[in-house]
Scaffold this active site. Structure first.
Site, PDB file in Angstrom:
ATOM      1  CG  ASP A 186      -3.050   4.524   0.607  1.00  0.00           C
ATOM      2  OD1 ASP A 186      -2.932   4.500  -0.697  1.00  0.00           O
ATOM      3  OD2 ASP A 186      -3.992   4.270   1.234  1.00  0.00           O
ATOM      4  CG  HIS A 187       0.652   6.429   4.752  1.00  0.00           C
ATOM      5  ND1 HIS A 187      -0.094   7.451   4.865  1.00  0.00           N
ATOM      6  CD2 HIS A 187       0.361   5.186   5.204  1.00  0.00           C
ATOM      7  CE1 HIS A 187      -1.169   6.796   5.456  1.00  0.00           C
ATOM      8  NE2 HIS A 187      -0.964   5.442   5.764  1.00  0.00           N
TER       9      HIS A 187
ATOM     10  NE  ARG B  77      -7.635  11.589   5.648  1.00  0.00           N
ATOM     11  CZ  ARG B  77      -8.009  11.104   6.434  1.00  0.00           C
ATOM     12  NH1 ARG B  77      -7.390  10.048   7.253  1.00  0.00           N
ATOM     13  NH2 ARG B  77      -9.358  11.272   7.038  1.00  0.00           N
ATOM     14  CG  HIS B  78      -3.673   9.169   1.457  1.00  0.00           C
ATOM     15  ND1 HIS B  78      -4.398   8.406   0.397  1.00  0.00           N
ATOM     16  CD2 HIS B  78      -3.813   8.669   2.482  1.00  0.00           C
ATOM     17  CE1 HIS B  78      -5.174   7.480   1.371  1.00  0.00           C
ATOM     18  NE2 HIS B  78      -4.695   7.557   2.533  1.00  0.00           N
TER      19      HIS B  78
ATOM     20  N   GLY C  35       1.203  -1.202   4.447  1.00  0.00           N
ATOM     21  CA  GLY C  35       1.652  -0.118   3.868  1.00  0.00           C
ATOM     22  C   GLY C  35       2.706   0.883   4.848  1.00  0.00           C
ATOM     23  CG  HIS C  36       2.576   3.643   8.673  1.00  0.00           C
ATOM     24  ND1 HIS C  36       3.279   3.288   9.643  1.00  0.00           N
ATOM     25  CD2 HIS C  36       2.330   5.081   8.776  1.00  0.00           C
ATOM     26  CE1 HIS C  36       3.507   4.575  10.520  1.00  0.00           C
ATOM     27  NE2 HIS C  36       3.037   5.475   9.742  1.00  0.00           N
TER      28      HIS C  36
ATOM     29  CD  GLU D  61      -7.036  -0.217   0.979  1.00  0.00           C
ATOM     30  OE1 GLU D  61      -7.225   0.868   1.681  1.00  0.00           O
ATOM     31  OE2 GLU D  61      -6.046  -0.793   1.466  1.00  0.00           O
TER      32      GLU D  61
ATOM     33  CG  HIS E   4      -5.194  -1.366   9.208  1.00  0.00           C
ATOM     34  ND1 HIS E   4      -5.009  -0.873  10.425  1.00  0.00           N
ATOM     35  CD2 HIS E   4      -6.053  -0.363   8.435  1.00  0.00           C
ATOM     36  CE1 HIS E   4      -5.149   0.390  10.340  1.00  0.00           C
ATOM     37  NE2 HIS E   4      -5.718   0.680   9.102  1.00  0.00           N
TER      38      HIS E   4
ATOM     39  NE  ARG F  97      -9.278   8.896   3.976  1.00  0.00           N
ATOM     40  CZ  ARG F  97      -9.977   8.136   4.792  1.00  0.00           C
ATOM     41  NH1 ARG F  97      -9.254   6.597   5.278  1.00  0.00           N
ATOM     42  NH2 ARG F  97     -10.977   8.509   5.733  1.00  0.00           N
TER      43      ARG F  97
ATOM     44  CD  GLU G 119      -6.862  -5.964   3.344  1.00  0.00           C
ATOM     45  OE1 GLU G 119      -7.244  -5.727   2.032  1.00  0.00           O
ATOM     46  OE2 GLU G 119      -6.346  -5.390   4.151  1.00  0.00           O
TER      47      GLU G 119
ATOM     48  CB  THR H 125      -5.826   4.725   9.187  1.00  0.00           C
ATOM     49  OG1 THR H 125      -5.628   3.685   8.169  1.00  0.00           O
ATOM     50  CG2 THR H 125      -5.706   4.191  10.674  1.00  0.00           C
ATOM     51  CB  THR H 126      -9.263   1.906   7.198  1.00  0.00           C
ATOM     52  OG1 THR H 126      -8.882   2.587   6.016  1.00  0.00           O
ATOM     53  CG2 THR H 126     -10.954   1.018   6.744  1.00  0.00           C
TER      54      THR H 126
ATOM     55  CG  ASN I 288      -1.849   1.292   1.268  1.00  0.00           C
ATOM     56  OD1 ASN I 288      -1.369   2.244   1.092  1.00  0.00           O
ATOM     57  ND2 ASN I 288      -2.967   0.778   1.713  1.00  0.00           N
TER      58      ASN I 288
ATOM     59  CG  HIS J   9      -8.079   4.144   0.762  1.00  0.00           C
ATOM     60  ND1 HIS J   9      -8.161   4.087   2.012  1.00  0.00           N
ATOM     61  CD2 HIS J   9      -9.316   4.547  -0.061  1.00  0.00           C
ATOM     62  CE1 HIS J   9      -9.584   4.233   2.423  1.00  0.00           C
ATOM     63  NE2 HIS J   9     -10.198   4.486   1.457  1.00  0.00           N
TER      64      HIS J   9
ATOM     65  NE  ARG K 105       6.566  22.079   2.327  1.00  0.00           N
ATOM     66  CZ  ARG K 105       7.796  21.885   2.584  1.00  0.00           C
ATOM     67  NH1 ARG K 105       8.663  22.374   1.682  1.00  0.00           N
ATOM     68  NH2 ARG K 105       8.470  21.810   3.632  1.00  0.00           N
TER      69      ARG K 105
HETATM   70  N1  PXP Z   1      -5.853  -2.717   4.109  1.00  0.00           N
HETATM   71  C1  PXP Z   1      -6.759  -1.772   4.033  1.00  0.00           C
HETATM   72  C2  PXP Z   1      -8.046  -2.105   3.722  1.00  0.00           C
HETATM   73  C3  PXP Z   1      -6.181  -0.491   4.703  1.00  0.00           C
HETATM   74  O1  PXP Z   1      -7.333   0.532   5.000  1.00  0.00           O
HETATM   75  C4  PXP Z   1      -5.110  -0.231   4.938  1.00  0.00           C
HETATM   76  C5  PXP Z   1      -4.706   1.046   5.436  1.00  0.00           C
HETATM   77  O2  PXP Z   1      -4.852   2.080   4.301  1.00  0.00           O
HETATM   78  C6  PXP Z   1      -4.299  -1.230   4.958  1.00  0.00           C
HETATM   79  C7  PXP Z   1      -4.553  -2.532   4.660  1.00  0.00           C
HETATM   80  C8  PXP Z   1      -2.498  -1.080   5.417  1.00  0.00           C
HETATM   81  O3  PXP Z   1      -2.719  -0.783   6.555  1.00  0.00           O
HETATM   82  P1  PXP Z   1      -1.136  -0.486   7.067  1.00  0.00           P
HETATM   83  O4  PXP Z   1      -0.791   0.902   6.526  1.00  0.00           O
HETATM   84  O5  PXP Z   1      -1.257  -0.136   8.475  1.00  0.00           O
HETATM   85  O6  PXP Z   1      -0.119  -1.145   6.796  1.00  0.00           O
END
Ligand code: PXP
Length: 247
Positions: A8-9, A55-56, A218-219, A76, A196, A51, A157, A106-107, A6, A49, A17
């Site tokens: 997103d971040h 936001r990202h 992701g994170h 997502e 997650h 949203r 999931e 976050t979700t 993932n 994702h 910025r």
């Molecule tokens: N799966 C889903 C459905 C999510 O919403 C997220 C967070 O965006 C993740 C997985 C990944 O989570 P993390 O960033 O904590 O690894």
């Protein structure tokens, strides 16, 4: 067991910025580049994702990654008309339906498939009619898994957020819920994924959960990438995943 990364971040950092200058040629870091680096590190798919509040990830990121990254893309999305329209335009390989509220960091919980079955079913059917496989992000609760099976989705999931946040005693209980959830999903003929809050330290505790086809992370990978680079961060996670017994 496959790894969906993932990204997103990466966009979160860019938006910090350049949120007000989306056309800036200097906007960085690039989610597309992260996707390509993830591929080099052995990622099996890329998750984005978009949203409702943007936001990202921005819509253009989804189109760009879809077009220029050779890996399967998992979009997502909230169960909304706006996101369904976007998904039909982007045409990801998979879509993962998630709950979304504006205030959340976050979700936060799984999708209430049981409580929204008709709406979820319609969204699943619409996506599938356009060749998009569908996953539902749900808590490891048996009634949600039954509802997911009734919705026609090919995948679930399992939300590992409670597992990731659990301390000591609660950890065993959360792992137990994931084991039962994975068994129930598998018995219902659904592909079981999880995601997650999974990181380099807690991932091995998930290895007692059977039938996991894919982890979405992701994170922790984005954070690790700041020290070792994105490709290496993904490679390290893939290396840990080799120990999964079903791998
Ligand atoms: N799966 C889903 C459905 C999510 O919403 C997220 C967070 O965006 C993740 C997985 C990944 O989570 P993390 O960033 O904590 O690894």
């Amino acid at each position: 067991m496959l790894l969906g990364v993932n990204i997103d971040h990466v966009a979160t950092l860019r938006q910090a910025r350049y949120a007000l200058l989306p056309d800036s040629p200097n906007a960085e870091p690039s989610p597309l580049q992260a996707a390509l680096d993830a591929r080099d590190g052995g990622a099996d798919s890329i998750t984005i994702h978009v949203r409702g509040d943007r936001r990202h990830m921005q819509d253009r990121d989804a189109f760009e990654v879809r077009k220029l990254c050779p890996l399967p893309v998992n979009l997502e999305m909230g169960v909304t008309a706006e996101m369904t329209k976007l998904a039909l335009e982007v045409r990801p390989d998979f879509a993962c339906l998630v709950p979304e509220t504006r205030e959340e960091v976050t979700t936060e919980g799984g999708l209430d498939v049981a409580g929204r079955l008709a709406e979820v079913k319609a969204c699943v059917a619409m996506l599938q009619d356009h060749g998009i496989r569908v996953s539902l992000f749900i808590d490891p609760d048996l009634h949600q898994i039954e509802a997911a099976a009734a919705s026609g989705a090919e995948m679930i999931e399992l939300h590992t957020g409670c597992f990731a946040n659990a301390m000591d005693g609660a950890m065993e209980r959360e792992i137990g819920r994931l084991i039962e959830g994975a068994k129930a999903g598998h018995a219902a003929g659904i592909q079981v994924n999880a995601g997650h809050g999974i990181n380099y330290s807690n991932i091995y505790r998930l290895f007692v959960v059977p039938h996991l086809a894919e982890l979405n992370i992701g994170h922790s990978i984005v954070a690790r990438a700041m020290r070792v680079g994105f490709t290496e961060a993904v490679r390290e996670m893939k290396e840990l995943m080799v120990a999964y017994p079903d791998a």
